[in-house]
Design a protein around this motif. Structure first.
Motif, PDB file in Angstrom:
ATOM      1  N   UNK A  47      61.129  29.316  19.340  1.00 20.29           N
ATOM      2  CA  UNK A  47      59.952  28.506  19.014  1.00 20.29           C
ATOM      3  C   UNK A  47      58.689  28.945  19.757  1.00 20.29           C
ATOM      4  N   UNK A  48      58.724  29.134  21.088  1.00 21.89           N
ATOM      5  CA  UNK A  48      57.501  29.593  21.764  1.00 21.89           C
ATOM      6  C   UNK A  48      57.026  30.949  21.255  1.00 21.89           C
ATOM      7  N   UNK A  49      57.964  31.810  20.907  1.00 21.36           N
ATOM      8  CA  UNK A  49      57.594  33.125  20.394  1.00 21.36           C
ATOM      9  C   UNK A  49      56.864  32.992  19.061  1.00 21.36           C
ATOM     10  N   UNK A  50      57.386  32.119  18.193  1.00 19.99           N
ATOM     11  CA  UNK A  50      56.767  31.907  16.884  1.00 19.99           C
ATOM     12  C   UNK A  50      55.359  31.331  17.042  1.00 19.99           C
ATOM     13  N   UNK A  51      55.219  30.350  17.941  1.00 20.02           N
ATOM     14  CA  UNK A  51      53.904  29.739  18.162  1.00 20.02           C
ATOM     15  C   UNK A  51      52.938  30.753  18.763  1.00 20.02           C
ATOM     16  N   UNK A  52      53.419  31.586  19.678  1.00 22.86           N
ATOM     17  CA  UNK A  52      52.573  32.619  20.280  1.00 22.86           C
ATOM     18  C   UNK A  52      52.067  33.583  19.212  1.00 22.86           C
ATOM     19  N   UNK A  53      52.954  34.016  18.328  1.00 27.56           N
ATOM     20  CA  UNK A  53      52.553  34.926  17.249  1.00 27.56           C
ATOM     21  C   UNK A  53      51.520  34.257  16.346  1.00 27.56           C
ATOM     22  N   UNK A  54      51.741  32.970  16.048  1.00 28.44           N
ATOM     23  CA  UNK A  54      50.798  32.247  15.200  1.00 28.44           C
ATOM     24  C   UNK A  54      49.421  32.176  15.853  1.00 28.44           C
ATOM     25  N   UNK A  55      49.392  31.955  17.157  1.00 30.10           N
ATOM     26  CA  UNK A  55      48.112  31.904  17.864  1.00 30.10           C
ATOM     27  C   UNK A  55      47.445  33.270  17.902  1.00 30.10           C
ATOM     28  N   UNK A  56      48.261  34.321  18.013  1.00 28.30           N
ATOM     29  CA  UNK A  56      47.705  35.665  18.108  1.00 28.30           C
ATOM     30  C   UNK A  56      47.108  36.133  16.782  1.00 28.30           C
ATOM     31  N   UNK A  57      47.759  35.759  15.684  1.00 26.37           N
ATOM     32  CA  UNK A  57      47.269  36.243  14.389  1.00 26.37           C
ATOM     33  C   UNK A  57      46.269  35.279  13.761  1.00 26.37           C
ATOM     34  N   UNK A  58      46.110  34.103  14.382  1.00 25.13           N
ATOM     35  CA  UNK A  58      45.155  33.135  13.849  1.00 25.13           C
ATOM     36  C   UNK A  58      43.724  33.601  14.039  1.00 25.13           C
ATOM     37  N   UNK A  59      42.823  32.975  13.319  1.00 18.83           N
ATOM     38  CA  UNK A  59      41.402  33.333  13.387  1.00 18.83           C
ATOM     39  C   UNK A  59      40.783  32.681  14.612  1.00 18.83           C
ATOM     40  N   UNK A  60      40.435  33.460  15.659  1.00 15.12           N
ATOM     41  CA  UNK A  60      39.876  32.883  16.876  1.00 15.12           C
ATOM     42  C   UNK A  60      38.551  32.177  16.669  1.00 15.12           C
ATOM     43  N   UNK A  61      37.833  32.514  15.584  1.00 13.83           N
ATOM     44  CA  UNK A  61      36.525  31.894  15.351  1.00 13.83           C
ATOM     45  C   UNK A  61      36.626  30.523  14.702  1.00 13.83           C
ATOM     46  N   UNK A  62      37.867  30.172  14.245  1.00 14.56           N
ATOM     47  CA  UNK A  62      38.016  28.904  13.527  1.00 14.56           C
ATOM     48  C   UNK A  62      38.024  27.722  14.467  1.00 14.56           C
ATOM     49  N   UNK A  63      38.448  27.926  15.757  1.00 12.12           N
ATOM     50  CA  UNK A  63      38.495  26.835  16.719  1.00 12.12           C
ATOM     51  C   UNK A  63      39.625  25.897  16.416  1.00 12.12           C
ATOM     52  N   UNK A  64      39.795  24.906  17.273  1.00 15.51           N
ATOM     53  CA  UNK A  64      40.856  23.933  17.087  1.00 15.51           C
ATOM     54  C   UNK A  64      40.402  22.809  16.190  1.00 15.51           C
ATOM     55  N   UNK A  65      41.385  21.955  15.841  1.00 21.43           N
ATOM     56  CA  UNK A  65      41.074  20.830  14.961  1.00 21.43           C
ATOM     57  C   UNK A  65      40.084  19.887  15.613  1.00 21.43           C
ATOM     58  N   UNK A  66      40.237  19.719  16.896  1.00 25.48           N
ATOM     59  CA  UNK A  66      39.354  18.796  17.596  1.00 25.48           C
ATOM     60  C   UNK A  66      37.924  19.307  17.640  1.00 25.48           C
ATOM     61  N   UNK A  67      37.780  20.623  17.849  1.00 29.35           N
ATOM     62  CA  UNK A  67      36.439  21.187  17.929  1.00 29.35           C
ATOM     63  C   UNK A  67      35.746  21.155  16.579  1.00 29.35           C
ATOM     64  N   UNK A  68      36.538  21.297  15.484  1.00 30.99           N
ATOM     65  CA  UNK A  68      35.932  21.277  14.155  1.00 30.99           C
ATOM     66  C   UNK A  68      35.398  19.897  13.819  1.00 30.99           C
ATOM     67  N   UNK A  69      36.127  18.862  14.243  1.00 29.48           N
ATOM     68  CA  UNK A  69      35.769  17.511  13.871  1.00 29.48           C
ATOM     69  C   UNK A  69      34.932  16.804  14.936  1.00 29.48           C
ATOM     70  N   UNK A  70      34.718  17.504  16.052  1.00 30.61           N
ATOM     71  CA  UNK A  70      33.945  16.911  17.118  1.00 30.61           C
ATOM     72  C   UNK A  70      34.652  15.741  17.769  1.00 30.61           C
ATOM     73  N   UNK A  71      35.973  15.705  17.624  1.00 34.38           N
ATOM     74  CA  UNK A  71      36.751  14.598  18.167  1.00 34.38           C
ATOM     75  C   UNK A  71      37.651  15.045  19.294  1.00 34.38           C
ATOM     76  N   UNK A  72      38.803  14.345  19.394  1.00 31.89           N
ATOM     77  CA  UNK A  72      39.747  14.609  20.468  1.00 31.89           C
ATOM     78  C   UNK A  72      40.346  16.001  20.348  1.00 31.89           C
ATOM     79  N   UNK A  73      40.425  16.702  21.448  1.00 32.70           N
ATOM     80  CA  UNK A  73      41.053  18.012  21.483  1.00 32.70           C
ATOM     81  C   UNK A  73      42.439  17.877  22.101  1.00 32.70           C
ATOM     82  N   UNK A  74      43.418  18.478  21.466  1.00 26.73           N
ATOM     83  CA  UNK A  74      44.787  18.449  21.969  1.00 26.73           C
ATOM     84  C   UNK A  74      45.032  19.675  22.839  1.00 26.73           C
ATOM     85  N   UNK A  75      46.140  19.703  23.597  1.00 29.32           N
ATOM     86  CA  UNK A  75      46.458  20.885  24.407  1.00 29.32           C
ATOM     87  C   UNK A  75      46.573  22.158  23.573  1.00 29.32           C
ATOM     88  N   UNK A  76      46.908  22.040  22.296  1.00 29.75           N
ATOM     89  CA  UNK A  76      47.029  23.225  21.458  1.00 29.75           C
ATOM     90  C   UNK A  76      45.689  23.915  21.257  1.00 29.75           C
TER      91      UNK A  76
END
Length: 294
Positions: A47-76
């Motif tokens: 599981x950590x390996x899969x999540x790490x790969x997902x974070x690595x291949x994700x778009x770094x410019x997209x930001x997290x859900x919290x940053x997009x909505x201007x709301x609560x940011x989670x540890x992810x």
């Protein structure tokens, strides 16, 4: 998920009085040989390996859900800032459901699987005292459950550190903690997660003494977690939600603050311990009078 593995005479040592002692080490070896044990541990490593790969291949410019909505940011949302942040994110993702699976499995499969294999009657005829047999299985289930939680946290910290370094733990809602301090806090988090799931463990064990279908016991315990999580979202219940063990699934987050607030964890531990103790007592009583026919 069960694999038929009959118990041999050598696995149940006899004492001088003729009563089998069924030592803990024998049960540990038996459980380690189970395919489902290896599958669960493998998934926890993957599981950590899969999540790490997902974070690595994700778009770094997209930001997290919290940053997009201007709301609560989670540890992810800040998982890539350090290995400690990645570990906190993995625990945040897993504590409410994924880590409940091995706990429900190890406890729910303990007696029901023996009954489904028709080895339970053999063990009791050895003879192994019922209380000792159940206590040994409880001890081993606790050991494997705790190891599962530690395994996920350890692998997450290892690969997170390799990928993102040994920077401080910088969560969105708190001041930074040094990497060394965060490591110690994660050890405390693993203990609390196990305590917070005592109700799930107790229910899984109780169901395991009442059915010969391991998946029924495991599914029933998982169902409790799901229903508890849903009810916890019903704000109309008000303070009654504090009586739900699922309400405190993330109370460990207070351990990752610079100054620990023990109030929520104390309440959560008290609720889970109370329900868990009652369910374990019912399971022991039920097993003591169980009519074993398989």
């Amino acid at each position: 998920m069960s694999v038929h593995q009959p118990v041999t005479n050598s696995e149940v040592p006899q004492s001088d009085s003729g009563a089998a002692k069924f030592p803990v080490r024998v049960e540990i070896v038996r459980q380690l040989k189970r395919r489902r044990t290896m599958v669960i541990f493998g998934l926890l490593v993957a599981l950590p390996v899969v999540v790490l790969i997902a974070l690595q291949i994700g778009d770094p410019s997209s930001g997290g859900a919290g940053s997009e909505q201007g709301g609560y940011m989670s540890p992810l949302d800040v998982a890539k800032e350090s290995g400690a942040n990645f570990t906190a994110a993995m625990l945040f993702l897993s504590a409410g459901f994924f880590l409940v699976i091995p706990i429900a499995l190890f406890f729910g499969d303990s007696i029901a699987s023996e009954a489904s294999w028709s080895t339970l009657r053999y063990l009791l005829a050895a003879p192994v005292p019922r209380t000792r047999l159940l206590l040994v299985k409880i001890a081993v289930a606790f050991l494997f459950s705790f190891f599962a939680i530690v395994l996920l946290a350890s692998v997450s910290l290892l690969i997170g550190t390799l990928a993102y370094g040994t920077g401080p733990l910088s969560l969105p809602t708190s001041a930074p903690l040094s990497f060394e301090a965060a490591t110690g806090r994660f050890a405390m988090v693993t203990v609390f997660i196990l305590i917070s799931q005592l109700t799930t463990a107790g229910l899984a064990l109780w169901l395991s003494t009442r059915t010969d279908a391991p998946l029924g016991a495991v599914g029933g315990a998982m169902g409790l977690q799901i229903i508890g999580s849903i009810l916890d979202q019903v704000t109309a219940l008000g303070g009654l939600r504090e009586l739900l063990p699922a309400h405190w699934d993330y109370a460990w987050y207070d351990l990752l603050q610079p100054t620990i607030n023990w109030t929520g964890m104390a309440k959560g531990a008290a609720v889970s311990f109370s329900f868990g103790l009652l369910l374990f007592a019912w399971a022991i009583r039920r097993f003591g009078s169980k009519d074993v026919v398989s």
